[in-house]
Design an enzyme around this catalytic site. Structure first.
Site, mmCIF file in Angstrom:
data_model
loop_
_atom_site.group_PDB
_atom_site.id
_atom_site.type_symbol
_atom_site.label_atom_id
_atom_site.label_comp_id
_atom_site.label_asym_id
_atom_site.label_seq_id
_atom_site.Cartn_x
_atom_site.Cartn_y
_atom_site.Cartn_z
ATOM 1 N N HIS A 15 0.748 -1.234 -0.548
ATOM 2 C CA HIS A 15 0.126 -0.010 0.055
ATOM 3 C C HIS A 15 0.489 1.639 -0.177
ATOM 4 C CE1 HIS A 15 -2.323 3.567 2.033
ATOM 5 N NE2 HIS A 15 -3.608 2.737 1.294
ATOM 6 N N ASP A 18 3.433 -4.358 7.503
ATOM 7 C CA ASP A 18 1.955 -2.879 7.550
ATOM 8 C C ASP A 18 0.811 -4.710 8.052
ATOM 9 O OD1 ASP A 18 -0.050 -2.529 6.788
ATOM 10 O OD2 ASP A 18 0.305 -2.074 4.643
ATOM 11 N N GLN A 61 -4.369 -5.039 7.042
ATOM 12 C CA GLN A 61 -4.969 -6.159 6.187
ATOM 13 C C GLN A 61 -5.760 -7.824 7.201
ATOM 14 O OE1 GLN A 61 -8.280 -5.183 4.474
ATOM 15 N NE2 GLN A 61 -7.053 -3.143 3.413
ATOM 16 N N LYS A 101 -10.425 -1.087 10.556
ATOM 17 C CA LYS A 101 -10.765 -2.028 9.834
ATOM 18 C C LYS A 101 -11.444 -3.278 10.419
ATOM 19 C CE LYS A 101 -7.484 -0.235 6.467
ATOM 20 N NZ LYS A 101 -7.779 0.066 4.895
ATOM 21 N N CYS A 128 -4.886 2.395 -3.719
ATOM 22 C CA CYS A 128 -3.622 3.258 -3.243
ATOM 23 C C CYS A 128 -2.096 1.815 -2.531
ATOM 24 C CB CYS A 128 -3.514 3.697 -1.303
ATOM 25 S SG CYS A 128 -4.891 4.392 -1.160
HETATM 26 N N1 7TS Z 1 -2.039 -0.374 4.784
HETATM 27 C C1 7TS Z 1 -2.535 -1.281 4.170
HETATM 28 C C2 7TS Z 1 -2.177 -2.585 3.494
HETATM 29 C C3 7TS Z 1 -3.808 -0.924 4.278
HETATM 30 O O1 7TS Z 1 -4.875 -2.078 3.132
HETATM 31 C C4 7TS Z 1 -4.152 0.674 4.081
HETATM 32 C C5 7TS Z 1 -5.534 1.016 4.485
HETATM 33 C C6 7TS Z 1 -3.563 0.834 5.298
HETATM 34 C C7 7TS Z 1 -1.819 0.699 5.102
HETATM 35 C C8 7TS Z 1 -3.367 2.952 5.266
HETATM 36 O O2 7TS Z 1 -4.283 2.295 6.356
HETATM 37 P P1 7TS Z 1 -4.974 4.445 6.948
HETATM 38 O O3 7TS Z 1 -6.241 3.401 8.121
HETATM 39 O O4 7TS Z 1 -3.512 4.177 7.751
HETATM 40 O O5 7TS Z 1 -4.796 4.741 6.106
HETATM 41 N N2 7TS Z 1 -6.009 0.798 2.826
HETATM 42 C C9 7TS Z 1 -6.996 1.020 2.339
HETATM 43 C C10 7TS Z 1 -8.012 0.166 1.181
HETATM 44 O O6 7TS Z 1 -7.663 -0.826 0.971
HETATM 45 N N3 7TS Z 1 -8.720 0.830 0.632
HETATM 46 O O7 7TS Z 1 -8.937 2.782 1.654
HETATM 47 C C11 7TS Z 1 -7.988 1.832 2.279
#
Ligand code: 7TS
Length: 409
Positions: free
Chosen positions: A121, A198, A201, A224, A364
């Site tokens: 990501h 990371d 997910q 999430k 992303c």
């Molecule tokens: N890493 C992964 C693997 C992610 O899926 C996401 C967010 C992030 C980092 C960033 O997370 P945040 O909470 O700091 O924004 N992924 C997604 C997505 O797949 N669609 O919208 C956000």
């Protein structure tokens, strides 16, 4: 509890969208929140809203106990050794930036290597690009196998003694693939590099044990995993965190402030400058309670089953390509796909008219899109409240999409 009963615990799911019952298949972007989490946050604001770690008054003490109680819930949830290793952040993005800006800045110099993969990501790419530019370090990519998985042979070839940091997603937000983090961490450690994970997910969907993975840092987001937005976690091994400098300075994180010099609080508070995300942390604690009540093993089993069911049904649609491994045991509940000659935004628009929410775009993960040789994809992502009926509605929506566009052109 079966998924139909679980679904009833999420008030938002009980609505119609465009005249159709809502089918929410965008949990990888953000999950929905159960009534219990919403209530816990409302109870905080209604009953004991107060700043933490300061006053001796009753509300302040109650808020501090709830905030620090959530830290202990997080510790147990990921099996960290101590709450000193649990830092509350705004989310995965902030957690990864903290590692890059603090650990990276102090430990990287000209020619050192940072190793990531093609499936990351943007939040696990850009902080490393930036710190590489500042320090003269070099960013290297682990290639992917044709089915979108990472092979340990490739990890062994990419990670050399020049590597100082290896940072890989536990589960891909596009391919859904579950990466062999424990084995990758062992390779990183053989070369003296730290392992950053990371976990955005993975924490919502599979049991995470940071000590078993033996990772040095682990980042995730509350929103999430049935929790609120604006709260996340950075886990770090104490031996690293102790030596690291904070990246945000101000109230809350200080021990003593002089005119020209100041000292910091102990772990974990030295990394939590400013009034913390109190309601968010309390909400995250309630989300952990909720997920543990259902059981992470049960959630994972359910998602593997749904993914297998969806892949079987979707592969019957001519001209539909599913990206990533077809082995449901190697993936979480994320299915990314395209339909020949139909733009993924059009797929998402037709599905929305049917009440089915999916995401379309680059998710992303633009380097991964380049690797897949597409500009965008559609993505359906599942969680504990999704049912086989939801998948059936997705599949009938996809068949309608195909029919609609074959009539148009
Ligand atoms: N890493 C992964 C693997 C992610 O899926 C996401 C967010 C992030 C980092 C960033 O997370 P945040 O909470 O700091 O924004 N992924 C997604 C997505 O797949 N669609 O919208 C956000």
């Amino acid at each position: 509890m079966n998924p139909y009963e679980i679904r009833k615990l999420f008030p938002i799911l009980d609505q119609e969208v465009n005249g159709q019952p809502l089918v929410y298949l965008d949990s990888a972007a953000t999950s929905q929140k159960p009534e219990s989490v919403i209530n816990v946050i409302a109870e905080y604001y209604r009953g004991y809203n107060s700043n933490v770690h300061r006053g001796v008054h009753t509300l302040g003490t109650k808020a501090t106990d709830a905030y620090e109680g959530s830290r202990e819930k997080v510790r147990k949830f990921i099996n960290a050794s101590s709450t000193e290793e649990i830092i509350f952040t705004r989310g995965t993005t902030t957690s990864l930036n903290t590692v890059a800006r603090s650990y990276g800045k102090a430990n990287l110099s000209e020619g050192d290597e940072i190793v990531i993969s093609y499936m990351e990501h943007h939040s696990n790419i850009i902080p490393w690009q930036q710190i590489a530019k500042e320090t003269g370090a070099v960013l290297k990519y682990i290639p992917l196998q044709p089915d979108g998985t990472i092979s340990l042979e490739d990890v062994k070839e990419t990670v050399t003694d020049s590597a100082k940091i290896v940072s890989v997603a536990h589960v891909s937000n596009v391919l859904g693939v579950i990466n062999p983090i424990k084995e990758i961490a062992a390779i990183a450690h053989q070369h003296g590099a730290v392992m950053v994970v990371d976990g955005a997910q993975s924490t919502p969907h599979i049991k995470v044990d940071v000590r078993d993975l033996d990772c040095d840092f682990f980042a995730f987001s509350g929103h999430k995993m049935a929790g609120p937005t604006g709260i996340g976690v950075l886990y770090g091994k104490k031996e690293h965190l102790e030596k690291m400098e904070p990246i945000e300075f101000g109230g809350e994180m200080i021990d003593f402030v002089g005119l020209y010099e100041s000292t910091w609080k102990e772990l974990p508070w030295k990394f939590e400058g400013g009034t913390p995300i109190i309601a968010g942390a309390i909400g995250l604690g309630a989300a952990i309670d909720f997920l543990e009540q259902i059981g992470l093993d049960e959630i994972e089993r359910h998602e593997h089953k749904l993914a297998a069911y969806a892949m079987e049904k979707m592969s019957g649609i001519e001209g539909l390509t599913i990206y990533g491994t077809k082995d449901p045991e190697r993936r979480a509940g994320v299915i990314t796909f395209n339909i020949d000659d139909v733009h993924p935004h059009d797929v998402a628009t037709v599905l929305d008219a049917e009440g089915v929410a999916v995401r379309a775009g680059h998710h992303c993960a633009q380097p991964l899109m380049k690797w897949l040789d597409v500009s965008a994809t559609a993505r359906a992502s599942f969680y504990l409240y999704n049912t086989e009926e939801d998948i059936d509605k997705l599949v009938s929506g996809l068949i309608k999409t195909k029919e609609y566009f074959s009539n148009v052109f």
